[in-house]
Design an enzyme around this catalytic site. Structure first.
Site, PDB file in Angstrom:
ATOM      1  N   ASN A   1      46.660  27.456 104.671  1.00  0.00           N
ATOM      2  CA  ASN A   1      47.303  26.009 105.103  1.00  0.00           C
ATOM      3  C   ASN A   1      48.067  25.799 103.284  1.00  0.00           C
ATOM      4  O   ASN A   1      47.628  27.128 102.412  1.00  0.00           O
ATOM      5  CB  ASN A   1      45.779  24.988 104.742  1.00  0.00           C
ATOM      6  CG  ASN A   1      45.907  23.942 104.715  1.00  0.00           C
ATOM      7  OD1 ASN A   1      46.962  23.468 104.030  1.00  0.00           O
ATOM      8  ND2 ASN A   1      45.383  23.376 105.496  1.00  0.00           N
ATOM      9  N   ARG A   2      48.954  25.422 103.802  1.00  0.00           N
ATOM     10  CA  ARG A   2      50.358  25.461 103.025  1.00  0.00           C
ATOM     11  C   ARG A   2      50.013  23.789 102.129  1.00  0.00           C
ATOM     12  O   ARG A   2      51.268  23.600 101.638  1.00  0.00           O
ATOM     13  CB  ARG A   2      51.197  25.357 103.547  1.00  0.00           C
ATOM     14  CG  ARG A   2      52.040  26.618 104.352  1.00  0.00           C
ATOM     15  CD  ARG A   2      52.818  25.723 105.510  1.00  0.00           C
ATOM     16  NE  ARG A   2      52.117  25.198 106.776  1.00  0.00           N
ATOM     17  CZ  ARG A   2      52.452  24.995 107.723  1.00  0.00           C
ATOM     18  NH1 ARG A   2      53.514  25.403 107.439  1.00  0.00           N
ATOM     19  NH2 ARG A   2      52.376  24.060 108.908  1.00  0.00           N
TER      20      ARG A   2
END
Length: 161
Positions: free
Chosen positions: A41-42
């Site tokens: 997840n960024r």
């Protein structure tokens, strides 16, 4: 499908000015009991880049990062039936109550991390809060259409609004 209750408390304090809402924690986040814990997840990369800070690694560093930058984080859904981490599988959603955050903090804008969070917020929460949200593209690895740079372009609004 399993019925899951959200067990991660919101992160906020009396200085939080923006509220970022996800839909519901992923399996990895539920296991870690903290937001955006999946390594792909960024979310943390995006925020760190926007605020020109190192990417926080530990849960304590992430909490400190959010509070220092006046960011509150929580999720729209308090409980639901869900298959794994799939937002598209969410059924029987029960929303979280945001009144505690909105009373305690000078929230000037609410953002959602992705379309599902936006739709759920609009349906369940906006009628109660009477506060619109701005939809941002999801930082999830499932949102492969958005590169990190494209996410940064979109998420930059949190610093300008």
């Amino acid at each position: 499908m399993e019925h899951v209750i959200h067990q991660i408390p919101p992160i906020f304090n009396h200085q939080s000015e923006i509220l970022i809402l996800g839909s519901f924690p992923s399996v990895k986040s539920r296991e870690a009991k903290f937001f955006y814990h999946h390594p792909q997840n960024r979310f943390w990369k995006v925020l760190a880049a926007l605020y020109q800070e190192p990417i926080p690694q530990t849960i304590d560093e992430k909490k400190l990062f959010l509070l220092k930058n006046h960011i509150a984080v929580w999720d729209v859904i308090a409980s639901c039936d869900i298959q794994g981490s799939s937002d598209s599988s969410i059924k029987n959603a029960v929303p979280n109550d945001f009144s505690r955050i909105l009373k305690a903090a000078p929230i000037r804008q609410i953002y959602t991390n992705g379309g599902t969070a936006f739709k759920l917020y609009k349906k369940y929460c906006e009628p109660l809060t009477e506060r619109p949200a701005i939809k941002l593209p999801s930082t999830s690895p499932a949102n492969a259409a958005y590169s990190l740079e494209r996410l940064l372009d979109s998420w930059n609004i949190i610093q300008t609004s």
